[in-house]
Design an enzyme around this catalytic site. Structure first.
Site, PDB file in Angstrom:
ATOM      1  N   SER A 184       0.815  -1.216   0.000  1.00  0.00           N
ATOM      2  CA  SER A 184       0.000   0.000   0.000  1.00  0.00           C
ATOM      3  C   SER A 184       0.849   1.266   0.000  1.00  0.00           C
ATOM      4  O   SER A 184       1.920   1.315   0.622  1.00  0.00           O
ATOM      5  CB  SER A 184      -0.882  -0.015   1.257  1.00  0.00           C
ATOM      6  OG  SER A 184      -1.417   1.255   1.485  1.00  0.00           O
ATOM      7  N   GLU A 206       0.252   3.684   1.704  1.00  0.00           N
ATOM      8  CA  GLU A 206       0.334   4.171   3.090  1.00  0.00           C
ATOM      9  C   GLU A 206       1.724   3.917   3.673  1.00  0.00           C
ATOM     10  O   GLU A 206       2.127   4.583   4.622  1.00  0.00           O
ATOM     11  CB  GLU A 206      -0.725   3.473   3.960  1.00  0.00           C
ATOM     12  CG  GLU A 206      -2.151   3.880   3.662  1.00  0.00           C
ATOM     13  CD  GLU A 206      -2.530   5.273   4.189  1.00  0.00           C
ATOM     14  OE1 GLU A 206      -2.100   5.632   5.286  1.00  0.00           O
ATOM     15  OE2 GLU A 206      -3.259   5.993   3.471  1.00  0.00           O
ATOM     16  N   TYR A 215      -1.408   0.187  10.542  1.00  0.00           N
ATOM     17  CA  TYR A 215      -1.720  -0.473   9.261  1.00  0.00           C
ATOM     18  C   TYR A 215      -0.509  -0.405   8.330  1.00  0.00           C
ATOM     19  O   TYR A 215      -0.096  -1.408   7.737  1.00  0.00           O
ATOM     20  CB  TYR A 215      -2.928   0.227   8.620  1.00  0.00           C
ATOM     21  CG  TYR A 215      -3.179  -0.154   7.168  1.00  0.00           C
ATOM     22  CD1 TYR A 215      -3.851  -1.329   6.842  1.00  0.00           C
ATOM     23  CD2 TYR A 215      -2.745   0.664   6.119  1.00  0.00           C
ATOM     24  CE1 TYR A 215      -4.084  -1.684   5.514  1.00  0.00           C
ATOM     25  CE2 TYR A 215      -2.974   0.318   4.783  1.00  0.00           C
ATOM     26  CZ  TYR A 215      -3.647  -0.854   4.495  1.00  0.00           C
ATOM     27  OH  TYR A 215      -3.870  -1.197   3.173  1.00  0.00           O
ATOM     28  N   VAL A 275     -13.617   6.898   3.054  1.00  0.00           N
ATOM     29  CA  VAL A 275     -14.106   8.261   2.848  1.00  0.00           C
ATOM     30  C   VAL A 275     -14.781   8.481   1.485  1.00  0.00           C
ATOM     31  O   VAL A 275     -15.832   9.138   1.422  1.00  0.00           O
ATOM     32  CB  VAL A 275     -12.970   9.296   3.109  1.00  0.00           C
ATOM     33  CG1 VAL A 275     -11.885   9.231   2.052  1.00  0.00           C
ATOM     34  CG2 VAL A 275     -13.533  10.695   3.197  1.00  0.00           C
ATOM     35  N   THR A 276     -14.245   7.926   0.416  1.00  0.00           N
ATOM     36  CA  THR A 276     -14.828   8.202  -0.911  1.00  0.00           C
ATOM     37  C   THR A 276     -16.242   7.634  -1.029  1.00  0.00           C
ATOM     38  O   THR A 276     -17.164   8.302  -1.480  1.00  0.00           O
ATOM     39  CB  THR A 276     -13.970   7.559  -2.020  1.00  0.00           C
ATOM     40  OG1 THR A 276     -13.787   6.182  -1.681  1.00  0.00           O
ATOM     41  CG2 THR A 276     -12.638   8.264  -2.166  1.00  0.00           C
TER      42      THR A 276
HETATM   43  P1  NAP Z   1     -11.374  -4.847   1.766  1.00  0.00           P
HETATM   44  O1  NAP Z   1     -12.538  -4.538   0.893  1.00  0.00           O
HETATM   45  O2  NAP Z   1     -11.381  -4.289   3.150  1.00  0.00           O
HETATM   46  O3  NAP Z   1     -11.216  -6.447   1.832  1.00  0.00           O
HETATM   47  C1  NAP Z   1     -10.391  -7.076   2.771  1.00  0.00           C
HETATM   48  C2  NAP Z   1     -10.606  -8.566   2.690  1.00  0.00           C
HETATM   49  O4  NAP Z   1      -9.751  -9.225   3.644  1.00  0.00           O
HETATM   50  C3  NAP Z   1     -12.044  -9.007   3.021  1.00  0.00           C
HETATM   51  O5  NAP Z   1     -12.432  -9.987   2.098  1.00  0.00           O
HETATM   52  C4  NAP Z   1     -11.889  -9.607   4.412  1.00  0.00           C
HETATM   53  O6  NAP Z   1     -12.848 -10.575   4.714  1.00  0.00           O
HETATM   54  C5  NAP Z   1     -10.521 -10.256   4.276  1.00  0.00           C
HETATM   55  N1  NAP Z   1      -9.949 -10.635   5.570  1.00  0.00           N
HETATM   56  C6  NAP Z   1      -9.670  -9.831   6.619  1.00  0.00           C
HETATM   57  N2  NAP Z   1      -9.176 -10.562   7.626  1.00  0.00           N
HETATM   58  C7  NAP Z   1      -9.178 -11.866   7.226  1.00  0.00           C
HETATM   59  C8  NAP Z   1      -8.790 -13.087   7.834  1.00  0.00           C
HETATM   60  N3  NAP Z   1      -8.334 -13.137   9.088  1.00  0.00           N
HETATM   61  N4  NAP Z   1      -8.877 -14.238   7.111  1.00  0.00           N
HETATM   62  C9  NAP Z   1      -9.355 -14.219   5.854  1.00  0.00           C
HETATM   63  N5  NAP Z   1      -9.763 -13.077   5.216  1.00  0.00           N
HETATM   64  C10 NAP Z   1      -9.666 -11.910   5.911  1.00  0.00           C
HETATM   65  O7  NAP Z   1     -10.009  -4.369   1.082  1.00  0.00           O
HETATM   66  P2  NAP Z   1      -9.714  -4.028  -0.469  1.00  0.00           P
HETATM   67  O8  NAP Z   1      -9.978  -2.587  -0.684  1.00  0.00           O
HETATM   68  O9  NAP Z   1     -10.339  -5.031  -1.333  1.00  0.00           O
HETATM   69  O10 NAP Z   1      -8.136  -4.188  -0.498  1.00  0.00           O
HETATM   70  C11 NAP Z   1      -7.515  -5.416  -0.900  1.00  0.00           C
HETATM   71  C12 NAP Z   1      -6.077  -5.412  -0.420  1.00  0.00           C
HETATM   72  O11 NAP Z   1      -5.380  -4.330  -1.017  1.00  0.00           O
HETATM   73  C13 NAP Z   1      -5.912  -5.227   1.083  1.00  0.00           C
HETATM   74  O12 NAP Z   1      -4.818  -5.987   1.521  1.00  0.00           O
HETATM   75  C14 NAP Z   1      -5.606  -3.755   1.233  1.00  0.00           C
HETATM   76  O13 NAP Z   1      -4.888  -3.479   2.423  1.00  0.00           O
HETATM   77  C15 NAP Z   1      -4.776  -3.517  -0.013  1.00  0.00           C
HETATM   78  N6  NAP Z   1      -4.811  -2.147  -0.511  1.00  0.00           N
HETATM   79  C16 NAP Z   1      -6.016  -1.560  -0.816  1.00  0.00           C
HETATM   80  C17 NAP Z   1      -6.020  -0.272  -1.299  1.00  0.00           C
HETATM   81  C18 NAP Z   1      -7.321   0.398  -1.660  1.00  0.00           C
HETATM   82  O14 NAP Z   1      -7.302   1.600  -1.917  1.00  0.00           O
HETATM   83  N7  NAP Z   1      -8.418  -0.312  -1.746  1.00  0.00           N
HETATM   84  C19 NAP Z   1      -4.818   0.413  -1.501  1.00  0.00           C
HETATM   85  C20 NAP Z   1      -3.623  -0.219  -1.215  1.00  0.00           C
HETATM   86  C21 NAP Z   1      -3.618  -1.522  -0.729  1.00  0.00           C
HETATM   87  P3  NAP Z   1     -14.203 -10.231   5.544  1.00  0.00           P
HETATM   88  O15 NAP Z   1     -15.223  -9.894   4.486  1.00  0.00           O
HETATM   89  O16 NAP Z   1     -14.483 -11.479   6.256  1.00  0.00           O
HETATM   90  O17 NAP Z   1     -13.909  -9.065   6.433  1.00  0.00           O
END
Ligand code: NAP
Length: 439
Positions: free
Chosen positions: A234, A236, A258, A298-299
């Site tokens: 990320s 971040e 995080y 936020v978005t």
């Molecule tokens: P998200 O919508 O919050 O999805 C996170 C996923 O992780 C959910 O499916 C959640 O399952 C699962 N999870 C959490 N804890 C778990 C556990 N203990 N065992 C199994 N599954 C678990 O995030 P996203 O936006 O899709 O982001 C995907 C990845 O990209 C993340 O790693 C995030 O940190 C990274 N990332 C995102 C962004 C962004 O802008 N979106 C930017 C940079 C990096 P539940 O449904 O059960 O909670």
């Protein structure tokens, strides 16, 4: 039952199923069957074969080691009339002089991907993208009391995915999925992803977002190191950087639990790439949004609340820091970059973003303008949403991804992203939940 494969005699009564059972117990050794499913040789796969070929310089390790002639299927092609892909186990790839240059197994030819975090925003979009590409997608989800596949349903792909329960903190659950589904690519998207929560729950965030990455890397190393791995890093991790734009070479200064956890996962991915020569790639993704973004981000909070206000369902938008600037892109564009990273010859790290940053206030203004509303009439600043430490501005420098991956950050600019999100939220609030994917 312990079997020494070198002294094993197999006659025509041995069926493929029996052979397969023995194979899976005797590490990295497989049987060669001809097109009539007759046993005709044994071959070692992976490390043993590589070691034989390099150290002993054997032209044909099977013949030399096992003193048996395998039957080769030329050109490495699966000819459906002659062979059953479920039953033919080894397909040597021959060069024009009929010399073996590589071996393929049916699992190399099947495109199976394991996506962790399938219930999240990126998991759903990546699954949609991979299904369209012809992959068998295995989606990893954790069983909870109200486990939701809503995002997969909204993209209309729930019935096209094979779901497997697991937990990222549980190494054996990841190994079980690898052994059962034999993925060739693993995308680790699962994490505790909300920065604000990470200040309240630093220990569990460190475990889910950081330490658990080791479970994937170890599971791959111990079961099949040829599997390609993608880690969701990320922007971040850059924290309060002094660089106006951040690239793969920018120094990391994480400013939240995080970000610290993500940095651990990022460096571990690099470490396994360097230490074990595994194909581990890391995408340093800047913020990416969509109608499937969680409502706490936020978005989505802005577009959802603005749509509610437009429909007369709410009168207020409560927001924390208006000044924070972020580089926002469209999630579907970003999942394509994940796939591209795993199609390269060599694994690497890539920054993915649009190269342009806007403040939260600009995002609000544009959203309300799109709905012909004056945002100042509805906006309330709520200090409970301020973070203990916030990052002022993050802007990507995605040159490497543009040049090496051929990734295009211009596909969805902010105004179009806002339109996609607001239109979908208006639909959602009027009971039309299906989300169209904009290419
Ligand atoms: P998200 O919508 O919050 O999805 C996170 C996923 O992780 C959910 O499916 C959640 O399952 C699962 N999870 C959490 N804890 C778990 C556990 N203990 N065992 C199994 N599954 C678990 O995030 P996203 O936006 O899709 O982001 C995907 C990845 O990209 C993340 O790693 C995030 O940190 C990274 N990332 C995102 C962004 C962004 O802008 N979106 C930017 C940079 C990096 P539940 O449904 O059960 O909670």
């Amino acid at each position: 039952m312990k079997i020494d494969i070198r002294s094993l005699t197999v006659d025509e009564n041995v069926t493929f199923k029996d052979a397969f059972k023995i194979t899976s117990r005797t590490l990295r050794t497989a049987f060669v069957l001809d097109k009539n499913h007759r046993f005709c040789g044994i071959i070692t796969d992976g490390d043993i074969r590589r070691a034989l070929m390099t150290s002993a310089k054997m032209e044909d390790p099977i013949k030399n080691y096992y003193n048996r002639d395998p039957v080769f299927i030329k050109d490495g092609k699966l000819n459906k009339q002659d062979v059953n892909p479920e039953e033919v186990y080894i397909i040597p790839v021959l060069n024009t002089d009929d010399r073996v240059i590589d071996y393929k197994t049916p699992k190399d030819l099947r495109r199976v991907a394991f996506v962790s975090g399938i219930t999240g925003q990126d998991g759903a979009y990546l699954a949609y993208f991979l299904v369209k590409k012809g992959y068998t997608v295995v989606g990893g989800y954790r069983r909870t009391s109200n486990c939701s596949f809503e995002k997969l349903k909204r993209l209309n792909i729930l019935d096209k995915i094979r779901l497997e329960n697991f937990d990222i903190t549980d190494l054996s659950s990841i190994m079980r999925i690898i052994e059962k589904c034999e993925p060739r690519e693993i995308y680790n998207l699962a994490a505790q992803t909300f920065v604000q929560i990470s200040f309240d729950e630093p220990y569990s965030t460190s475990m889910y977002t950081g330490l658990s990455v080791i479970n994937f890397l170890e599971a791959i190393r111990l079961t099949d190191p040829s599997i390609k791995f993608y880690q969701a890093s990320s922007s971040e991790m850059f924290g309060n950087t002094d660089q106006p734009k951040q690239s793969e070479n920018t120094v990391f200064r994480p400013a939240s639990p995080y970000a610290v956890a993500k940095l651990f996962g990022h460096l571990s991915t690099k470490n396994y790439r360097n230490s074990y020569n595994m194909f581990c790639a890391s995408g340093i993704l800047f913020n990416h949004e969509s109608p499937l973004r969680g409502l706490e981000f936020v978005t989505r909070k802005i577009t959802y609340n603005a749509a509610q206000i437009k429909l007369g369902l709410s009168k207020e938008l409560r927001i924390g820091n208006l000044k924070a600037k972020r580089d926002w892109g469209y999630a579907y564009d970003y999942v394509k970059s994940m796939w591209l990273m795993l199609q390269q010859d060599e694994p690497d790290d890539y920054v993915i973003g649009t190269g342009r940053a806007y403040s939260v206030e600009q995002f609000i203004q544009k959203t309300f303008e799109y709905l012909n509303l004056d945002y100042k009439k509805y906006l309330t600043i709520d200090e409970t949403y301020f973070r203990p430490a916030d990052i002022e501005c993050l802007t990507s420098h995605p040159e490497k991804a543009i040049k090496k991956l051929g990734w295009n950050p211009d596909v969805t600019l902010l105004d179009k992203l806002i339109k996609i999100m607001v239109d979908a939220d208006l639909d959602y609030l009027q009971n039309k939940s299906e989300v169209k994917v904009e290419n």
